[in-house]
Design an enzyme around this catalytic site. Structure first.
Site, PDB file in Angstrom:
ATOM      1  N   THR A   1     -36.284 -11.813 -48.033  1.00 18.31           N
ATOM      2  CA  THR A   1     -34.947 -11.314 -48.383  1.00 18.31           C
ATOM      3  C   THR A   1     -34.726  -9.898 -47.878  1.00 18.31           C
ATOM      4  OG1 THR A   1     -34.982 -12.681 -50.352  1.00 18.31           O
ATOM      5  CG2 THR A   1     -33.394 -10.896 -50.329  1.00 18.31           C
TER       6      THR A   1
ATOM      7  N   LYS B   1     -46.095 -11.875 -59.353  1.00 16.60           N
ATOM      8  CA  LYS B   1     -44.664 -12.137 -59.558  1.00 16.60           C
ATOM      9  C   LYS B   1     -44.519 -12.947 -60.839  1.00 16.60           C
ATOM     10  CE  LYS B   1     -40.472 -13.675 -57.193  1.00 16.60           C
ATOM     11  NZ  LYS B   1     -39.858 -14.325 -56.013  1.00 16.60           N
TER      12      LYS B   1
ATOM     13  N   THR C   1     -40.877 -11.961 -51.401  1.00 17.02           N
ATOM     14  CA  THR C   1     -41.573 -11.697 -52.664  1.00 17.02           C
ATOM     15  C   THR C   1     -42.428 -12.862 -53.146  1.00 17.02           C
ATOM     16  OG1 THR C   1     -39.582 -12.370 -53.858  1.00 17.02           O
ATOM     17  CG2 THR C   1     -39.907 -10.009 -53.504  1.00 17.02           C
ATOM     18  N   ASP C   2     -42.122 -14.092 -52.701  1.00 19.89           N
ATOM     19  CA  ASP C   2     -42.795 -15.257 -53.280  1.00 19.89           C
ATOM     20  C   ASP C   2     -44.318 -15.196 -53.163  1.00 19.89           C
ATOM     21  OD1 ASP C   2     -40.426 -16.237 -54.070  1.00 19.89           O
ATOM     22  OD2 ASP C   2     -40.539 -18.134 -52.960  1.00 19.89           O
TER      23      ASP C   2
END
Ligand SMILES: [Zn+2]
Lengths: 404, 598
Positions: free
Chosen positions: A80, A232, A154-155
Site C-alpha cells: 500500500t 501485525k 504490511t501483511d
C-alpha cells in the site's frame, strides 16, 4: 477513445459532456464536469462527439530537491505504501517517483532522499528470494554510510523484518521497514507520518532491523518495533503492529526520537549471511486435527514449527505422529497465545511432547521461529537446536515483566 | 440574479457505510489526526484542499455510542444498506430524474477535518429531473446519496474538535439548476422538495436534519453559501449577500478612483507596543506571539464605515488561518490602544492620506502564508471576482470560508464496487414514490373535505404520510386531523410522553371497532397517554363505557333539579357531570322527552 478525452454523450435521452475514463466491454465510465463518475451500461449510452485530447496529467511535485547532509535511500518493494491510486480509473499502480514526500516531511531539509525501486509485489507474494535481495540492497546502502528505509506491504512485513534481522549478524545502522494501513491517496493516510518517522529514525544509533508504524490510532507517536518481536495484530487499524512481550525500541513524536536502553547499538561493520533454507513449515494445531493432515505437511520438512494450544500442547494422535517423524524432522513448539512462554513441564502432555522429541522455544513468536529455522538451516545446520534455543537478535526473552 | 439550491436531508436508521445507528451520543474517548492534501483524479491538488493545509491543523475526534472503526477511518467502508439506496431512488423518481444504471461512489476531498478519511463519499442516484413550482419548473441536476460529516464541537487555535455521532449518517443531496427567481421562490422550491423527502417516511427529522446550501450569483461570480440551517434564513441570507456584493462594488470603484491598492509586507511592531495597556495585545505577547502590521494604501474609511466592510472580508482570512483578533485603522484607537499607541504605529509605518493599516497578533511562522492569502483575496475582491465558498451564519449573514472547489477533488471510491440498479428494482419501488405537494393538497381537499388551511396544516407539519395511514383504519378525516394536529401534541406535552405511530394506529383501530365518536377517541387517547390504561384493556375502560339510557336519564333529571337546562347547555353540563361517554343525540332526545312530559 482514450482515457482523458473530452466527449459529448447521450444517456437515457439527455445530453451531457464529460471526460471518457474507460469502457470494459459492458460498462462505460465517464467523468462529468461536476466531478462525479457515471458508470452506464453500454446500450444506454451514445457518444455524440469526441474532442481532441488536450489533457495533460500534471503531477504536483515540489521542484526543489534538497541536498541535506543525511543521505537516506528508500527501497520501494510494493504494498500500500509504495502504491498510488490512478485517480481516473481507481486502479492501484506503483509509485514511480517518491519526491512527493518533500511535501510533508517537516525537517526534510536535513535529508537527501533517494529512491531505489527493488520490487513491485504484494507482500503476500514475498518469499525468501526477496528477503535475500532486500538484505543485499540494504547492505549496499549501509556500506555507503547512508540510511535505509524499506517500503513494504504490511501483511508479511514481520516475516521480512525477522529474515533481515537474522541474516545481518552486525549492522552499522538501523534497517527500517515501514508501511501504511490507509493508502496515500487519502488525506488521512498514516503513510505520511510513518515515512517522516522512518526517515528520522535513520539518524538514531540503533543497530537493529525494525518495523516503524503508528503507536496508536492518533497521528501523534510512531513506534520502532524490534523486527523479531513485532506482529501485525489487526487487519485494518493504523496501530496494527505491536511489540509482543517487550516495549518498542524507540518512539518518534513531533520531530523527536527517543530510544530506550534495550536497543542494540550500531556496530562498525555490516555482516550479512544471505542464505535461506525453505524446508521449514509452520503448523497450527486445532482440536480434532487428523494425524494424516499433520503428517502431510510435516513429512520431508527439515524443521516444523508447531503452534500449540496454551503452554504448547497438541492432542495425543499428533504426539504419536511427531514420534514417528522426529527421526528426520526437527519439531519446535510455540504457542497460539502469542503472548507468554511455552512450558512443557507443567502438564503431562508437555512431558510426552518432550519425550517425543519436541523442542520448546520459550516466548519466541511462531513466524519468527519459522524464519529463524530457515536461516539456521542454511547457515548453521550443525548447531540448529542449540541456536534455536539461544537468543540471537532479541527474539527470545528469559524474563517477562508484569508491567511497563 | 441566479439562485440554485443544494438541500441535504438526513435519513434515519443505519449509517451509510457501517452498521452503526444514526442515533447516539458523544463519548469521552479522543483521538487526533492530521490531514495532508493529496492529488485528485486529474493530478492536481485541489485549490480548496491546499488552502486548508496552510492551516496545518490538528483534528481531534470524540468517539460516540454510534461510532465504530469505519467512522474512525480504521476499517474499510461496508457496502451501503439497500434501504438507504432505495430511499434515494424513490426521491429521484418523485423528482422525475433518470436513475443511473450503477451507483458509483466517489471520494470528494474535504480536508477541513470534518471527515476522518479526508474525503466525503458521495454517489449520483438520479440525474436531470425537475420540480413544479408556481413560477414554472425548477430543474434538478442531481440527486446524490452521501455521508454526513462529523459535528464540530469547538475550535481553538490550531485545534478543532469534532464528535463522530453525526459522521456517516446518510444524506440525500438534491441540487437544483440556477432556475430560482428570487428568495421567496427559493423557499417555495425548498418546501416542495422537502415535502417529497419527508413523505418517504425515512427522513430523520432532528434539529439539524436539513441543511441547505445556496448558490448565488448576480454577475460577479458564483458564491456557494454553505449551511443555511433554517428555511426562513434563506431569505435573509440572500438579502445579505446582495447587499454585501453591492457594497463591494462601491468599494472597488472608490479604490480604483483613488488609484488602486495593495498590501505592504508585514512589519514586526512588537517593540512599539511592548508597554501598551491593551489587554488583548498583552495577552498575545505573554504567549510569545508578535504584533505584525501592514499598510493598505487607499483603503482608509472603507474597512469599516457604514455599509463598507472590507475589514471584515480580510479578517475572515485571518480567522480561517487560526489568527484571531485582526485590527484595522477604521476601528483604532480601540482594543485598549491609546491615541499615543496609534500615533507611534502610524509614524513607524509611515501612514499618510488614505493609507489604512491592519494588525494581527500571531506566531511569526504563519505570517508569510497569511500575507499571500490576503493578497489573493484582496486582488479578487478588487476585481469583483467574488466566486468563492462562504458559510451562512445563524443570523442570516455569510462569511468567507475558502476558494471554490472544483470537480477536481473527486476520484473513485475503490473500497466499494459499482452498485447495480436493475430495472426490476426500479419497478418494485415505483409504488412507493410519493405524490407532489400539489397532488397531496388536492387529495386532502377533494377527497377528505379539508379547507386549504387545514390541508396545509397537515402538510407543513409533515403529517400527510401519517394521515394516509390512519385514514385506512378509521374513515373519519376530521377526527384524525384534530387528533394529530391538536390533541396528541397537547396530551404529549401535558403528560410528558411521546406516542409512536404504531400506538396511535392501534387507538384508531379500536375507535373504528367500537364505533367511538370524536369525544370518545380523544378521551381514549388521553387515558392512554396519561398512562392510566395499557392498550390491551383500554377499550374496556370504565370511562369509555357509554351511559345507558336509564343512567343518562337519571343524570339529566338531577341536573334539571339544580339549574336551568336548555338544549344549548345540556351537552356541556353533562360532560362536566360525568366522565363516561354518551351519545349526544340520545341525551337531547331524553331531555326533550322529560321536558315534554313534565
Ligand atoms: Zn460505524
Amino acid at each position: 477513445m482514450k482515457t482523458g478525452e473530452k466527449i459529448d454523450f447521450e444517456y437515457k435521452g439527455d445530453s451531457y459532456s464529460g471526460i471518457f475514463i474507460k469502457n470494459d466491454g459492458k460498462i462505460t465510465t465517464i467523468k462529468l464536469s461536476n466531478g462525479y463518475n457515471i458508470s452506464a451500461l453500454n446500450e444506454n449510452i451514445k457518444i455524440l462527439r469526441e474532442y481532441e485530447n488536450n489533457y495533460v496529467a500534471q503531477d504536483n511535485i515540489r521542484e526543489i530537491k534538497i541536498n541535506g547532509k543525511n543521505e537516506v535511500y528508500i527501497l520501494t518493494t510494493g504494498g500500500t505504501i509504495g502504491s498510488s491510486v490512478d485517480y481516473r480509473t481507481g486502479a492501484v499502480k506503483p509509485v514511480r517517483d517518491i519526491s512527493y514526500i518533500y511535501n510533508f516531511v517537516n525537517n526534510i531539509s536535513e535529508f537527501n532522499v533517494k529512491q531505489i525501486n527493488v520490487a513491485n509485489i504484494l507482500s503476500e507474494n514475498v518469499n525468501s528470494k526477496y528477503w535475500i535481495e532486500y538484505a543485499r540492497r540494504a547492505r549496499d546502502v549501509l556500506n555507503k554510510n547512508a540510511g535505509v528505509v524499506i517500503f513494504h506491504g504490511t501483511d508479511t512485513m514481520q516475516h521480512t523484518a525477522s529474515a533481515l534481522s537474522f541474516m545481518f549478524e552486525k549492522l552499522t545502522g538501523p534497517i527500517i521497514l515501514t508501511g501504511s494501513q490507509r493508502s496515500s491517496d487519502r488525506p488521512s493516510s498514516d503513510a505520511f507520518i510513518n515515512i517522516e518517522a522512518s526517515i528520522n529514525f535513520t539518524k538514531s544509533d540503533i543497530g537493529e532491523v525494525g518495523i516503524v508504524m503508528h503507536s496508536d490510532t492518533s497521528d501523534g507517536t510512531v513506534s520502532f518495533h524490534r523486527g523479531v518481536r513485532a506482529r501485525k495484530m489487526h487487519t485494518s487499524r493504523r496501530d496494527a503492529f505491536q511489540s509482543i512481550g517487550i516495549r518498542p525500541l524507540a518512539t518518534y513524536t513531533d520531530g523527536r526520537v527517543s530510544v530506550n536502553n534495550n536497543a542494540m547499538k550500531r556496530q562498525d561493520e555490516n555482516i550479512l549471511n544471505d542464505k535461506m533454507d525453505d524446508s521449514v513449515s509452520i503448523i497450527y494445531f486445532y482440536p480434532g486435527m487428523p494425524e494424516e493432515d499433520f503428517i502431510n505437511i510435516a513429512a520431508n520438512k527439515k524443521a516444523v514449527i508447531i503452534m500449540g494450544t496454551g503452554l504448547g500442547h497438541v492432542s495425543d494422535n499428533i504426539i504419536n505422529a511427531i514420534k514417528r517423524l522426529s527421526k528426520d524432522t526437527y519439531f519446535f513448539m510455540t504457542s497460539q497465545c502469542l503472548y507468554g512462554s511455552v512450558n512443557l513441564n507443567v502438564y503431562s502432555t508437555g512431558r510426552y511432547l518432550l519425550d517425543a522429541g519436541v523442542i520448546p522455544l520459550g516466548d519466541m513468536l511462531p513466524e519468527t521461529a519459522m524464519v529463524k529455522a530457515m536461516f539456521l538451516l542454511a547457515n548453521y545446520p550443525d548447531n540448529l537446536v542449540k541456536l534455536m534455543k539461544s537468543n540471537l537478535r532479541g527474539e527470545l526473552n528469559s524474563r517477562r515483566i508484569l508491567e511497563w | 440574479m441566479k439562485i440554485g439550491l443544494e438541500i441535504h436531508f438526513q435519513l434515519k436508521g443505519v449509517k451509510l457505510f457501517c452498521s452503526c445507528s444514526t442515533e447516539g451520543e458523544k463519548s469521552n474517548y479522543l483521538f487526533k489526526r492530521k490531514m495532508t492534501p493529496t492529488m485528485s483524479e486529474m493530478g492536481h491538488i485541489d485549490r480548496a484542499a491546499r488552502y486548508e493545509n496552510i492551516r496545518n491543523r490538528d483534528f481531534n475526534y470524540y468517539t460516540s455510542t454510534n461510532s465504530c472503526l469505519v467512522d474512525a477511518d480504521e476499517e474499510p467502508p461496508h457496502m451501503p444498506d439497500d434501504s438507504n439506496i432505495n430511499t434515494a431512488i424513490i426521491v429521484s423518481m418523485a423528482l422525475h430524474c433518470k436513475i443511473v444504471d450503477y451507483v458509483s461512489f466517489m471520494r470528494k476531498i474535504v480536508i477541513d477535518g470534518s471527515n476522518t478519511s479526508g474525503f466525503q463519499r458521495t454517489g449520483i442516484v438520479g440525474l436531470n429531473g425537475y420540480v413544479e413550482t408556481s413560477q414554472g419548473r425548477v430543474r434538478i441536476s442531481t440527486v446524490t446519496l452521501e455521508e454526513d460529516a462529523s459535528r464540530k464541537i469547538s475550535e481553538s487555535g490550531k485545534n478543532a474538535f469534532y464528535s463522530l455521532d453525526r459522521l456517516g449518517i446518510p444524506l440525500i443531496e438534491i441540487s437544483t439548476e440556477p432556475d430560482i427567481k428570487d428568495e421567496n421562490h427559493a423557499i417555495e422550491t425548498a418546501r416542495k422538495i422537502g415535502f417529497i423527502v419527508m413523505s418517504t417516511g425515512k427522513f430523520r427529522g432532528e434539529v439539524d436534519s436539513i441543511r441547505q446550501d445556496v448558490n448565488f450569483s448576480m454577475g460577479y461570480g458564483r458564491v456557494e453559501i454553505k449551511g443555511v440551517s433554517k428555511l426562513s434564513l434563506i431569505k435573509d441570507t440572500i438579502k445579505y449577500e446582495i447587499q454585501r456584493q453591492k457594497s463591494l462594488a462601491d468599494i472597488s470603484g472608490i479604490i480604483k478612483a483613488r488609484g488602486g491598492t495593495e498590501i505592504t509586507d508585514f512589519m514586526d511592531i512588537t517593540h512599539i507596543l511592548k508597554d501598551t495597556d491593551s489587554k488583548i495585545i498583552k495577552a498575545g505577547l505573554n504567549k510569545n506571539k508578535k504584533v505584525f502590521c501592514a499598510k493598505i494604501n487607499n483603503a482608509r474609511g472603507l474597512l469599516k464605515n457604514g455599509n463598507y466592510r472590507l475589514g471584515r472580508e480580510l479578517a475572515d482570512v485571518a480567522k480561517n488561518m487560526g489568527i484571531g483578533g485582526m485590527m484595522h485603522s477604521d476601528e483604532l484607537p480601540g482594543y485598549g490602544l491609546t491615541d499615543n499607541d496609534v500615533n507611534n504605529i502610524n509614524n513607524f509605518m509611515g501612514i499618510e492620506n488614505n493609507d489604512a493599516i491592519i494588525m494581527v497578533i500571531t506566531d511569526p511562522e504563519i505570517i508569510t502564508a497569511f500575507k499571500s492569502e490576503l493578497d489573493e483575496r484582496l486582488k479578487n475582491l478588487m476585481s469583483m471576482n467574488l466566486a468563492e465558498t462562504r458559510a451562512a451564519t445563524e443570523d442570516g449573514e455569510t462569511r468567507f470560508l475558502r476558494p471554490l472547489s472544483g470537480g477536481e477533488r473527486m476520484y473513485p471510491e475503490t473500497d466499494i464496487g459499482l452498485i447495480e440498479i436493475p430495472l426490476k428494482r426500479l419497478n418494485s419501488l415505483e409504488g412507493l414514490v410519493p405524490e407532489s405537494m400539489e397532488d397531496a393538497l388536492n387529495n386532502l381537499k377533494n377527497n377528505y373535505g379539508f379547507s386549504q388551511t387545514e390541508a396545509m396544516g397537515i402538510i407543513n407539519n409533515n403529517l400527510y404520510g401519517d394521515f394516509k395511514d390512519y385514514i385506512k383504519v378509521l374513515n373519519e378525516p376530521k377526527i384524525i386531523s384534530r387528533i394529530i394536529l391538536q390533541k396528541l401534541p397537547e396530551y404529549e406535552k401535558k403528560y410528558n410522553k411521546k406516542l409512536s405511530g404504531d400506538e396511535l394506529m392501534e387507538i384508531f383501530t379500536m375507535a373504528n371497532e367500537n364505533k367511538w365518536g370524536r369525544d370518545s377517541v380523544e378521551k381514549a387517547l388521553e387515558l392512554y397517554v396519561s398512562g392510566k390504561y395499557p392498550l390491551k384493556i383500554l377499550a374496556n375502560a370504565e370511562e369509555l363505557k357509554p351511559l345507558d339510557a336509564g343512567r343518562l336519564r337519571e343524570i339529566i333529571i338531577e341536573l334539571m333539579r339544580t339549574q336551568e337546562i336548555t338544549e344549548k347547555n345540556l351537552i356541556y353540563l353533562l360532560k362536566n357531570k360525568t366522565k363516561s361517554s354518551f351519545d349526544a343525540r340520545d341525551a337531547i332526545k331524553i331531555f326533550e322527552n322529560i321536558k315534554n312530559n313534565s
